[in-house]
Scaffold this motif. Sequence first.
Motif, PDB file in Angstrom:
ATOM      1  N   VAL A 100       0.865  -1.180   0.000  1.00 44.36           N
ATOM      2  CA  VAL A 100       0.000   0.000   0.000  1.00 44.36           C
ATOM      3  C   VAL A 100       0.899   1.227   0.000  1.00 44.36           C
ATOM      4  N   LEU A 126      -0.525  -0.758  -4.662  1.00 43.73           N
ATOM      5  CA  LEU A 126      -1.647   0.175  -4.743  1.00 43.73           C
ATOM      6  C   LEU A 126      -1.166   1.576  -4.379  1.00 43.73           C
ATOM      7  N   SER A 397      -5.779   4.307  -6.630  1.00 38.49           N
ATOM      8  CA  SER A 397      -6.427   3.290  -5.802  1.00 38.49           C
ATOM      9  C   SER A 397      -6.059   3.519  -4.343  1.00 38.49           C
ATOM     10  N   THR A 398      -7.060   3.855  -3.526  1.00 40.80           N
ATOM     11  CA  THR A 398      -6.828   4.213  -2.127  1.00 40.80           C
ATOM     12  C   THR A 398      -7.297   3.104  -1.201  1.00 40.80           C
ATOM     13  N   ALA A 399      -6.397   2.498  -0.464  1.00 38.93           N
ATOM     14  CA  ALA A 399      -6.768   1.481   0.523  1.00 38.93           C
ATOM     15  C   ALA A 399      -7.523   2.140   1.665  1.00 38.93           C
ATOM     16  N   TYR A 414      -9.901  -1.533  -1.082  1.00 42.33           N
ATOM     17  CA  TYR A 414      -9.486  -0.250  -1.643  1.00 42.33           C
ATOM     18  C   TYR A 414     -10.576   0.329  -2.533  1.00 42.33           C
TER      19      TYR A 414
END
Length: 640
Positions: A100, A126, A397-399, A414
């Motif tokens: 991440v 990500l 793409s944000t966890a 995500y």
Amino acid sequence: MARFSDHELGMGRKITRRDFLDGVAVTTAAAAAAAALPGAAHAHAPGHGQGRPPVPYPPTGTGLRGQQPGAYEVAHAVRDGDFAPGHIVDTHESYDLVVVGGGLSGLVAAYLYRKHAGPRARVLVLDALDDFGGHARRNEFHVGRTMLLSNGGTVNIDTPSTWSREARDLLTEDLGVDLKALEATVKDDAYARYSLRGGTLFNSERWGEDRLVIREPGESWTSYVTRLPMSGASRAALVRLYTSAEDPYPGLTDAQKKEILARTPYETYLREKIGLDDDALEIVRRGTNGLWGVDADRVAAADAWATGQPGFDGLGLAHTPWPGAGATPLMHLAATEEDGNFYFPEGNASLARLLVSRLVPHAFDVRGPDWREIVTAKADYSRLDHPGNRVRIRLSSTAFQVRNDGPHGAVVDYSRNGRSHRVRAKGVVMACWNSVTSYVVPELPADQAAAMRYGVKVPLVYARVALRDWRPFAQARVSRVSTPSMFFSGFGLPTVTEIGGFSMPHRPELPTVVSLSATPNSPGLVCREQHKAGRRTLIRMAFEDFEREIRDSMARSLGAYGFDPARDITAITVNRWAHGYAYEYNSLDDPALFLPEPQRPYVKARRPVGRIAIANSDAEAFGYTHAAFDAAHRAVAHLL
């Protein structure tokens, strides 16, 4: 406040990619859709012919970049407890490792994991941004047929003599960077024929008039200060600052002096020991911004001495660190000999690109580019998340949640393009900011989450301005102008490099890219509170606010030498890093610095939680590239 009207500044003129302004959520999909807009400057990725939609090429994006709208809304909503993920789609993807954060620490973690686990290991990276590298970002401009490059964040390879063996081997052996050969690519004498000097703009709001004062080569301070718009007492104080050999602490030992300096703000030292008043201090107070993001009021005099700030010639200090508790990493840098100038034209984005070239097959139009070729290699962003890759890099793409799934795996949820997804992995490296991890990993013990939130990243702005030529600089005979009383601290011509197939233009009639920087803060508060205040300032500013400041400061400084911002500026990129470099503890504001290292918050914060390990330079409390490398090495060692 701008002195010139918006019309005079050219605010109404269309410059490259003005479709990407503040308020537009620039996701990968939005950028692709914008290709049809007039003036959009997308580059076709290799392998994409006519009839296919162009793939966005993030390095050429202008306007507001870095932490731009679309990159942080999900993270802020998670922080505030307002994020509603909706239906989470299980992708049924399973990896050996999910990383991440696609900055340098995350990319190194992916590389090291595969190096030790084997080439068949499957890794997913990500990142919330629309480009890989994090702060190691590439800014690429095209003015006519000329390509211009600049760093959008991390600048250079700093003091490699102090790096750990693991970090240095990664740089020189794995990535193959030849430091001495890299040093030779910098052409220090490129501007010599033009006899360029440095200037300072005294702006009318602070000094009563706009006056550009230029210091001649070899001119004494006694001569130079006679042209400054301040009192005789202020001028005399500046002369003392730069020339005095008087010891402010006679009779004290080296260690005693360093202990006093470690507990004394640099501004206090300048006022009480050198005699600077407000006007004299105005010229030097922001000299600490580039390293700490705050003015001289919250930087220890010991750190100022260690990094070469003026005012310490009379102390006779030995270049050895203060032996007492509370010495900062920068104090220790004073013990090393000066390293060379190890600098890529795009900053450390070259290191990120080298890592990606080794992770993703066919990611560049050059197969396995070396450190020279990487600068001009064209990245194929369509290959980064290709299903056939053993390593996939998934941008924008944000966890929003990462949790252990039994003793042998983890689950990562995500958000991408407004939809929620789930992947699984045998292990996870959290290579994003500690503050994000503290909200995204619900299993963290309360004390560890609190430790993660202790440090506050340094807010900063790197603006890059493409010019059709730099004749006004040559006419004024200046290479850099300091603007100590304006939003940006100054602007200047680029370092000239010749590497591989790239050569930075350096004749006045040719295009160039000018660099500006700013670190908004709030003097008087402790560092962490200053950083929070600066972050709020940056998030509120639209692209037009930055643009107006840029055009105004350059017009005031060089207008008399023929600079016309409406005519000469062809493109502007503003790299906004509201969460910039890692917080570094200081001996003024951080009592934890005087504790044994295991008791400091950043050490507590990096404890692994099951199959979740912690990386990023936050884990070292040191905002340097080798700290990011070391953190990645530690995290991967835990998982393996």
